[in-house]
Motif scaffolding. Structure first.
Motif, short mmCIF file in Angstrom:
data_model
loop_
_atom_site.label_atom_id
_atom_site.label_comp_id
_atom_site.label_asym_id
_atom_site.label_seq_id
_atom_site.Cartn_x
_atom_site.Cartn_y
_atom_site.Cartn_z
N SER A 36 -13.39 6.84 -1.37
CA SER A 36 -12.10 7.15 -0.78
C SER A 36 -11.11 6.07 -1.20
CB SER A 36 -12.20 7.24 0.74
OG SER A 36 -12.62 6.00 1.28
N GLY A 37 -9.84 6.33 -0.96
CA GLY A 37 -8.82 5.32 -1.19
C GLY A 37 -7.99 5.51 -2.44
N GLY A 38 -8.29 6.52 -3.22
CA GLY A 38 -7.47 6.76 -4.41
C GLY A 38 -6.08 7.24 -4.04
N GLY A 39 -5.23 7.30 -5.04
CA GLY A 39 -3.87 7.75 -4.80
C GLY A 39 -2.98 7.45 -5.97
N SER A 40 -1.69 7.57 -5.74
CA SER A 40 -0.69 7.31 -6.77
C SER A 40 0.09 6.06 -6.42
CB SER A 40 0.27 8.50 -6.88
OG SER A 40 -0.42 9.66 -7.28
N VAL A 41 0.33 5.25 -7.43
CA VAL A 41 1.04 3.99 -7.21
C VAL A 41 1.82 3.66 -8.47
CG1 VAL A 41 -0.90 2.59 -8.03
CG2 VAL A 41 0.71 1.62 -6.38
N SER A 70 -0.88 -1.99 -5.88
CA SER A 70 -2.28 -2.24 -5.50
C SER A 70 -2.86 -1.03 -4.79
CB SER A 70 -2.36 -3.45 -4.56
OG SER A 70 -1.85 -4.61 -5.16
N LEU A 71 -4.17 -0.90 -4.90
CA LEU A 71 -4.93 0.09 -4.15
C LEU A 71 -6.29 -0.49 -3.83
CD1 LEU A 71 -4.39 3.49 -6.08
CD2 LEU A 71 -3.65 2.97 -3.75
N ARG A 72 -6.90 0.00 -2.76
CA ARG A 72 -8.27 -0.40 -2.46
C ARG A 72 -9.14 0.85 -2.32
NH1 ARG A 72 -10.99 -3.39 2.78
NH2 ARG A 72 -10.74 -1.27 3.63
N LEU A 73 -10.17 0.90 -3.12
CA LEU A 73 -11.13 2.00 -3.07
C LEU A 73 -12.33 1.57 -2.22
CD1 LEU A 73 -11.23 3.11 -6.82
CD2 LEU A 73 -9.61 3.76 -5.02
#
Length: 125
Positions: free
Chosen positions: A7-12, A17-20
């Motif tokens: 989980s934790g994906g997305g668009s940026v 930053s993102l955290r999976l």
């Protein structure tokens, strides 16, 4: 039944930053290697980062070294991939994989017995 759920994906935007997260269930051996791979459209799957749960020693692909951090929860069944300074070339489906102790290299994808369904990460310029 062994399951891996990411989980934790997305668009940026680039530079963000993102955290999976990846949760492993149904696997009862303490020692295991858990690894993040990714696959971009039209490209081969590539290794990203890995951790051996007993030692907590992380390993990174050169392409993400210094920008990504892999870590694990105290229960050793959840791992994270904290991604910083994201670039458009980081756009891919990110997969979590797990296997028991092995003499094979950490980036040897066929050596992994268990895979998650993947989570999309999209980085726009």
């Amino acid at each position: 039944q062994v399951q891996l759920v990411e989980s934790g994906g997305g668009s940026v935007q680039a530079g963000g930053s993102l955290r999976l997260s990846c949760v492993l269930s149904g696997y009862f051996h303490v020692s295991k290697r858990m690894t993040w791979f990714r696959q971009a459209p039209g490209k081969e799957r590539e290794e990203v980062a890995s951790i051996y749960t007993d030692s907590s020693s992380p390993i990174y692909a050169d392409s993400v070294k210094g920008r990504f951090t892999i870590s694990q929860d105290a229960d050793q069944n959840t791992i994270y991939l904290h991604m910083q300074s994201l670039k458009p070339e980081d756009t891919a489906v990110y997969y979590c994989a797990a296997r028991g102790p092995s003499g094979l290299k950490w980036y040897n994808a066929p050596s992994y017995n268990y895979w998650g369904q993947g989570t999309q990460v999209t980085v726009s310029s």
